[in-house]
Design a protein around this motif. Sequence first.
Motif, PDB file in Angstrom:
ATOM      1  N   UNK A 179      39.712  53.305  25.484  1.00 31.90           N
ATOM      2  CA  UNK A 179      40.688  54.189  24.845  1.00 31.90           C
ATOM      3  C   UNK A 179      42.109  53.857  25.289  1.00 31.90           C
ATOM      4  N   UNK A 180      42.289  53.617  26.595  1.00 31.28           N
ATOM      5  CA  UNK A 180      43.616  53.334  27.134  1.00 31.28           C
ATOM      6  C   UNK A 180      44.202  52.071  26.511  1.00 31.28           C
ATOM      7  N   UNK A 181      43.449  50.986  26.527  1.00 27.20           N
ATOM      8  CA  UNK A 181      43.944  49.719  25.983  1.00 27.20           C
ATOM      9  C   UNK A 181      44.236  49.798  24.494  1.00 27.20           C
ATOM     10  N   UNK A 182      43.364  50.441  23.765  1.00 24.17           N
ATOM     11  CA  UNK A 182      43.551  50.550  22.319  1.00 24.17           C
ATOM     12  C   UNK A 182      44.829  51.319  21.993  1.00 24.17           C
ATOM     13  N   UNK A 183      45.072  52.395  22.715  1.00 28.88           N
ATOM     14  CA  UNK A 183      46.254  53.222  22.470  1.00 28.88           C
ATOM     15  C   UNK A 183      47.537  52.471  22.810  1.00 28.88           C
ATOM     16  N   UNK A 184      47.549  51.767  23.945  1.00 30.49           N
ATOM     17  CA  UNK A 184      48.724  50.987  24.333  1.00 30.49           C
ATOM     18  C   UNK A 184      49.009  49.880  23.324  1.00 30.49           C
ATOM     19  N   UNK A 185      47.963  49.215  22.838  1.00 29.38           N
ATOM     20  CA  UNK A 185      48.140  48.134  21.867  1.00 29.38           C
ATOM     21  C   UNK A 185      48.720  48.645  20.544  1.00 29.38           C
ATOM     22  N   UNK A 186      48.482  49.920  20.250  1.00 27.77           N
ATOM     23  CA  UNK A 186      49.029  50.517  19.028  1.00 27.77           C
ATOM     24  C   UNK A 186      50.492  50.918  19.194  1.00 27.77           C
ATOM     25  N   UNK A 187      51.053  50.658  20.397  1.00 26.08           N
ATOM     26  CA  UNK A 187      52.453  50.965  20.647  1.00 26.08           C
ATOM     27  C   UNK A 187      52.702  52.389  21.102  1.00 26.08           C
ATOM     28  N   UNK A 188      51.644  53.104  21.472  1.00 26.70           N
ATOM     29  CA  UNK A 188      51.799  54.482  21.932  1.00 26.70           C
ATOM     30  C   UNK A 188      51.673  54.559  23.445  1.00 26.70           C
ATOM     31  N   UNK A 189      52.433  55.481  24.041  1.00 25.95           N
ATOM     32  CA  UNK A 189      52.334  55.695  25.478  1.00 25.95           C
ATOM     33  C   UNK A 189      51.057  56.456  25.818  1.00 25.95           C
ATOM     34  N   UNK A 190      50.591  56.265  27.044  1.00 24.24           N
ATOM     35  CA  UNK A 190      49.417  56.976  27.542  1.00 24.24           C
ATOM     36  C   UNK A 190      49.761  57.614  28.886  1.00 24.24           C
ATOM     37  N   UNK A 191      49.354  58.854  29.068  1.00 21.17           N
ATOM     38  CA  UNK A 191      49.525  59.540  30.351  1.00 21.17           C
ATOM     39  C   UNK A 191      48.157  59.773  30.967  1.00 21.17           C
ATOM     40  N   UNK A 192      47.956  59.224  32.159  1.00 16.93           N
ATOM     41  CA  UNK A 192      46.716  59.443  32.907  1.00 16.93           C
ATOM     42  C   UNK A 192      46.971  60.479  33.985  1.00 16.93           C
ATOM     43  N   UNK A 193      46.129  61.479  34.041  1.00 17.74           N
ATOM     44  CA  UNK A 193      46.167  62.464  35.120  1.00 17.74           C
ATOM     45  C   UNK A 193      44.943  62.198  35.991  1.00 17.74           C
ATOM     46  N   UNK A 194      45.146  61.567  37.144  1.00 18.98           N
ATOM     47  CA  UNK A 194      44.019  61.152  37.968  1.00 18.98           C
ATOM     48  C   UNK A 194      44.287  61.400  39.446  1.00 18.98           C
ATOM     49  N   UNK A 195      43.212  61.290  40.231  1.00 20.31           N
ATOM     50  CA  UNK A 195      43.330  61.454  41.678  1.00 20.31           C
ATOM     51  C   UNK A 195      44.020  60.234  42.285  1.00 20.31           C
ATOM     52  N   UNK A 196      44.475  60.393  43.515  1.00 23.00           N
ATOM     53  CA  UNK A 196      45.245  59.343  44.179  1.00 23.00           C
ATOM     54  C   UNK A 196      44.443  58.052  44.332  1.00 23.00           C
TER      55      UNK A 196
END
Length: 203
Positions: A88-105
């Motif tokens: 999902x992350x790679x596909x979204x970035x390739x479409x020119x859209x930003x992605x925000x990940x909310x994850x642990x350290x």
Amino acid sequence: MKSERGILFILSGPSGVGKGTICKALRAQKLNIQYSVSATTRNPREGETNGVEYFFKTKDEFLKMIEQNELLEWAEYVGNYYGTPIEYVNQTLDEGRDVLLEIEVQGALQVKKSFPEGVFIFLTPPSLDELRSRIVGRGTETEDLINNRMSVAKEEIEMMKHYDYSVVNDEVESACDRIKSIITAEHCKVSHVQPKYEKMFRS
């Protein structure tokens, strides 16, 4: 169609600092950014829906995702697994859209190795006393688990040095404004803008 790849923003910080609250507030503002949904083996909290806040998985399901290299990062935290589905992350970035990940350290530091071009934001509490108060306020953890989370939180705050930005979550609206300013600034960086013009020159 956008010619430039989107930017990956990583928001993390100690448990109880308010990562989920901040992301919920940012979602309500309908920014032009996609929110990646993480997978986890922890039990849903009240009001959480599978596929919205998290993809809730059994331990066996999660381990299978690890084996099949379907996760950008994963970590075990206080007895539960957390991870980010990579497709999902790679596909979204390739479409020119930003992605925000909310994850642990732990997960954020893994992403930094594979996505060094990502923008890493560390969310901090106003104080350790305030952090403990927020964890206690959940009403979902035992005293032993609270003490464990506080011990882990101190170790995680020391990892702040590996991040690009630090945002204090003293008040939700102010913290969101700071994060939006970071997003705007990153899009104005020459390293992000220049490739678009280089493509224009070659066309």
